[in-house]
Design an enzyme around this catalytic site. Structure first.
Site, PDB file in Angstrom:
ATOM      1  N   CYS A  74     -12.622   7.408   1.506  1.00  0.00           N
ATOM      2  CA  CYS A  74     -11.227   7.229   1.425  1.00  0.00           C
ATOM      3  C   CYS A  74     -10.484   6.161   0.715  1.00  0.00           C
ATOM      4  O   CYS A  74     -11.034   4.829   1.025  1.00  0.00           O
ATOM      5  CB  CYS A  74     -10.709   7.278   2.894  1.00  0.00           C
TER       6      CYS A  74
ATOM      7  N   TYR B 206     -13.156   6.877   6.591  1.00  0.00           N
ATOM      8  CA  TYR B 206     -14.256   7.831   5.763  1.00  0.00           C
ATOM      9  C   TYR B 206     -14.782   6.711   4.711  1.00  0.00           C
ATOM     10  O   TYR B 206     -13.823   6.147   3.986  1.00  0.00           O
ATOM     11  CB  TYR B 206     -13.450   8.865   5.125  1.00  0.00           C
TER      12      TYR B 206
END
Length: 328
Positions: A66, A63
């Site tokens: 993240c 992601y």
């Protein structure tokens, strides 16, 4: 403090579709502590096809928002390792359906045979070991970081990885990388600090007020892999939900009423540890602790919390040096 080395998601764990969407978006952007934000800069695309035949080929499943994924990217970029990026939808996660490990980052590495590496700190330690020492295959190196089940303070069973902050080097290699024992101890201490403490300060700060929460989710949706309806729902409902979640996180980690103070204190603690006589904790070049701290902090770029941190702490000179050396 709950351990957190990867970003998970609540998709597929039951509950309403809307609840899964909000929680999926949330866990896409943080670790065990909640949400985190991505760096504002665009990712450079790295193609594994550019690597010479027989060399290390890498694919990072992530992601973008993240912090643990950001750590891995900082490491790979600094070492000039080409890699492909696969952005994972935080709700359905179809991109990682091949894996029983359902968190990111996941790094697929091919150094003669395909291999899956899990957990940001394991990925960094294993690849760094491989770059320094070619005595062992990457597969053998990864076996030095076994996964074990453990239970968090909240009673949740999680996977942890042994030796994750160690580079698996022989005596000669160790002396070359770490001339004195204290250098290795210091690097490991601050890598762990970035995972166990610094990352938990992100969510309470970027969702500190409703306005900041909305600004954060606006950026999350623009940079993440969301469908149109998913994005609209995540932006408005997610921002409201995470404003309240951030208050629970503040209580869980025993933060002050003004969570900025904890962020400032942590950042200045890091600057003090680097000291005035070193460009980086690693000396003239960053070590793995420098890359970890930078990877975590840059996920706030473009947000109010980041701007406040730059104004109210002593981090800016070190941070700018990190940006410059990674760009090179």
């Amino acid at each position: 403090r709950a351990p957190g080395r990867a970003c998970g998601t609540a998709a597929g764990r039951g509950g309403s579709g809307g609840g899964r969407l909000v929680l999926g978006a949330a866990f896409a952007l943080g670790g065990s502590a909640g949400l985190c934000l991505a760096a504002r800069q665009r990712l450079r695309e790295h193609s594994a096809a550019e690597l010479p035949t027989g060399s290390l080929q890498l694919t990072l499943y992530q992601y973008k928002t993240c912090p643990f994924c950001s750590k891995v990217r900082a490491f790979l970029d600094y070492h000039g390792l080409p890699y492909e990026i696969v952005e994972v939808n935080p709700i359905m996660r179809k991109e990682i359906k091949f894996s029983s490990y359902r968190k990111v980052p996941i790094l697929l590495a091919n150094a003669g045979s395909p291999l899956q590496l899990n957990d940001s700190s394991v990925i960094i330690s294993a690849i760094k070991t491989y770059l320094i020492s070619r005595r062992n295959s990457l597969e053998e190196i990864v076996s030095f970081y076994p996964a074990v089940k453990t239970v968090t303070e909240q009673g949740k069973e999680v996977l942890e990885y042994e030796n994750k902050y160690w580079l698996m080097l022989d005596e000669k290699e160790t002396k070359r990388v770490y001339p004195v024992k204290e250098v290795r101890v210091e690097e490991m201490k601050w890598r762990k600090w970035a995972d166990d403490w610094l990352v938990h300060l992100i969510s309470p700060n970027v969702y500190r007020t409703p306005k900041e929460a909305l600004a954060s989710f606006d950026y999350i949706v623009r940079e993440g892999k969301f469908g149109t309806l998913e994005g609209l729902f995540a932006k408005y409902v997610g921002a409201l939900a995470m404003f309240f979640v951030s208050k629970r996180l503040k209580k869980r980690h025993q933060l002050r009423d003004d969570v900025r103070e904890d962020l400032y204190e942590a950042v200045n603690e890091w600057v003090k540890a680097v000291g005035k006589n070193r460009l980086f904790m690693g000396g003239n070049q960053p070590n793995l602790a420098d890359l970890a701290v930078y990877g975590v902090l840059r996920v706030m770029e473009g947000l109010e919390a980041f701007d406040d941190m730059m104004v109210h702490t002593n981090i800016q000179p070190w941070y700018q040096r990190m940006e410059e050396v990674i760009q090179k």
